[in-house]
Each structure stands twice: as C-alpha cells, then as structure tokens.
Scaffold this active site. Structure first.
Site, PDB file in Angstrom:
ATOM      1  N   LEU A   1       0.856  -1.185   0.000  1.00 17.96           N
ATOM      2  CA  LEU A   1       0.000   0.000   0.000  1.00 17.96           C
ATOM      3  C   LEU A   1       0.892   1.236   0.000  1.00 17.96           C
ATOM      4  O   LEU A   1       1.828   1.327   0.796  1.00 17.96           O
ATOM      5  CB  LEU A   1      -0.898   0.033   1.236  1.00 17.96           C
ATOM      6  N   SER A   2       0.605   2.180  -0.885  1.00 15.88           N
ATOM      7  CA  SER A   2       1.329   3.445  -0.852  1.00 15.88           C
ATOM      8  C   SER A   2       0.858   4.280   0.329  1.00 15.88           C
ATOM      9  O   SER A   2      -0.180   3.997   0.943  1.00 15.88           O
ATOM     10  CB  SER A   2       1.110   4.219  -2.162  1.00 15.88           C
ATOM     11  N   ALA A   3       1.613   5.311   0.644  1.00 16.66           N
ATOM     12  CA  ALA A   3       1.251   6.201   1.750  1.00 16.66           C
ATOM     13  C   ALA A   3      -0.037   6.950   1.419  1.00 16.66           C
ATOM     14  O   ALA A   3      -0.309   7.260   0.256  1.00 16.66           O
ATOM     15  CB  ALA A   3       2.383   7.186   2.011  1.00 16.66           C
TER      16      ALA A   3
END
Length: 363
Positions: free
Chosen positions: A63-65
């Site tokens: 998951l990206s930020a």
C-alpha cells in the site's frame, strides 16, 4: 523515514489531517477516503500502523502512503461514468475508492502481476461489499482484476478515460502508457522520479504536469516464454449492464430518494437530528522536509508563515477542546443507521428479492 502528515487515531482523523495539509482538496475525494477504512486492507497483525502516513509492504502486498493516494485521486479528476484502468492494482484499496466515484455506469479494471495479491484484493472487495455501511451510501462500480504484466496488455484493448500506474515507469514506456488513453483522458504515473499527470488533448497532443517528487520501485519487465512470445494480457470486456442489474440500480436509487425526502420532511416539521459527537480537530504545523516512504520519496509542502502567528491561538483552542472533552458526556454515541438497508428489509417483498437488492450482504 516519516509521514507527510501526523498519524491519526482512526480513519476519519487520518483524513482530517490530509485535508488540513491540503492533500485532499475536493469533496468527492474526501467522501471516497472516508467511506473505506484503510485498516481493512492491512493484515490483522499490522493494523496498528494503518493510520500513519506511511507506505506498507508485506511480501507482495503493498500500500502506498495515504498522501500519495490523495494526490493521485485528486490528479485523476474522477467523475461518474468514466472508465478507469489501474496498472499494478495491488490490494484494490485505490480501485475501490475510485469505484465509489465512478458509479454503476463506470468501468473499473485492474491489472496485477501477482496472483496471491489478486486473491487478497478479491477477499477485501468481498468484505467491503458484505459488511460496510458505506457501500449502501454510494452506487458502486465494482473493480475487476486480471493477472498479468501491465506492459503486455493486448494492443486491441479498449482505451480508458483515466489510467494510473503504481510503479515507476521507464522513459521508454511513456508512449506505451499514453496509448492506453482516450482523447481527453488523464494518465497519472511515476515518471523519472516525479509523479506526473499527462492529459491527452488530441490524437497526438499532450499536456504534462509534474506533481511531486517520488521514488517508486520500477515496473517489472516482461518475462518472455521459451518461444520468445510474450503473454498478452486481455482486459475484461466493457459489457452492457443486464436488465436485472439496471432494475436493481433504479430501485435502490428510488428508495434513496424516498429516504432523502422523508428526512427533509422531518426537518421541515421542526424535528432535529440528535447532536453529533465532534472529534477533536488536530491542528498540525506543516514541516519543510523530505519524507521517505518505503521505496517512495515525498517532498512535503512548505509551512505557511502565518502558522507561527496562529500558534498561540491553536494552543488556546486545543486547551479549550481538552476542557470540553473532560466534561461528562450527557449522550452516548449510537451506531449509524443504515436507512437503505432498513427500508429494503421492510418492503413487502419475498426475502430472496430483498437480499438481491442488498447484494446478498451478510451484515
């Protein structure tokens, strides 16, 4: 390693912080972020970190930020009825948020390299549809995921209104990505260490805007078979909705309008809604810094000089809020009511039809 905004105690507080820092700027994007709890896409043992503004990776799951997803969602300029292609769709978190905006007549496709991640994404999508009250507040464009390398998409595939790539794109693949777009479409991707927005303004005309500095892991190059031929990825067909689906959409829409009219009628009769509990607003000063986010680098915004002038006011406001919170509460918060679900279950219809209208949800 750090976050562009402060950590939240829950999903709503994380969104509050993203809004405060101007990463979420439009109502549609805010509604989508609030509707889907980021923690639901974490493995159970890692959920304590879900509301930090950090990327997360475990095996092939990534998951990206939140600040990155915020900028992506804003840059895509999503509208109901558009078609969307997510290259490197991962857990399906972004695709599901996009689906809330696209609505029932949009197209929502994803390509993911790893079969275990696709299985994970399908489990999370099923969990959202069956358990989340947010599902009934929107008309959802359900994502469809296919396995394969996004650099091997069949050349006869349809073009899309919106495309996002969640891995670093090499310069030699820029034209390949552009060709996935319809005229008027928007492509967002990490290109040459910058999150880049490209708008197709004509058959051979483009507008390019650099959004922010990032560093994503690069796209994985195709692994050709022994015969030297690549494995073409065939995207799902853009099918016309069945009459049964159209009827369900129309019925649910009609019931929502009735619920809305009833609410307006109650308000007009002088009946007031019970007071809502306010969560303490967190006022954070933005820092001038470079943030490292697990294979992503994010340049945060520069603090506003007026922040220093407002610092004493912020401290006083927080002190007053703390005093207010220390007072005993007269009312206990009640769980939100899913009015659509209650209305459907009260209809004089056979149970199988009620369950169909509720997408066979198992709340």
């Amino acid at each position: 390693m750090g976050g562009a905004v402060s950590a939240g105690e829950d999903n709503d507080e994380l969104i509050d912080n993203l809004k405060e820092a101007q990463y979420i700027r439009t109502e549609l994007v805010e509604q989508a972020f609030r509707a889907i709890d980021r923690a639901d896409y974490y493995l159970e043992e890692f959920k304590d970190n879900a509301y930090k503004d950090l990327a997360w990776k475990h095996g092939n799951i990534h998951l990206s930020a939140p600040c990155i997803y915020s900028e992506v969602m804003e840059a895509l300029d999503l509208q109901p009825g558009l078609s969307f292609l997510n290259l490197g769709s991962g857990t399906g978190y972004l695709s599901s948020m996009v689906g809330l905006i696209l609505g029932p007549f949009g197209v929502n496709h994803g390509v993911e390299l790893h079969s275990d991640v696709i299985e994970y994404a399908k489990q999370k999508l099923d969990f959202f549809i069956k358990t989340s009250d947010s599902f009934d507040k929107f008309e959802f464009c359900e994502p469809s995921f296919v396995i394969g390398n996004c650099l091997e998409i069949s050349p006869d595939c349809t073009q899309y209104d919106r495309v996002y790539c969640g891995a670093g794109v090499q310069k030699e693949h820029e034209d390949y990505m552009k060709n996935l777009l319809k005229v008027g479409g928007i492509l967002v991707m990490p290109l040459e260490e910058k999150l880049t927005k490209i708008t197709r303004t004509g058959p051979s005309a483009w507008e390019t805007k650099k959004i922010l500095a990032v560093s994503f892991a690069p796209l994985i190059q195709p692994n050709h078979t022994d015969s030297g031929k690549s494995r073409l990825v065939h995207l799902p067909p853009v099918a016309v909705r069945s009459l049964q689906d159209l009827a369900r959409i129309a019925i649910r829409g009609t019931i929502k309008k009735i619920i809305h009219q009833e609410a307006l009628s109650r308000a007009g009769n002088g009946l007031k809604n019970p007071p809502r509990f306010k969560r303490r607003r967190v006022r954070r000063r933005r820092m001038e810094t470079i943030v490292f986010l697990d294979k992503e680098v994010f340049a945060s915004r520069i603090s506003n000089p007026s922040d220093d002038n407002n610092n004493s006011e912020d401290m006083e406001e927080e002190r007053l809020e703390e005093e207010e919170e220390s007072k005993p509460s007269e009312l206990k918060p009640e769980p939100p009511v899913n009015f659509l679900r209650e209305k459907v279950l009260s209809l004089p219809l056979p149970d199988p039809l009620k369950y169909y209208l509720l997408y066979y949800r198992e709340k």
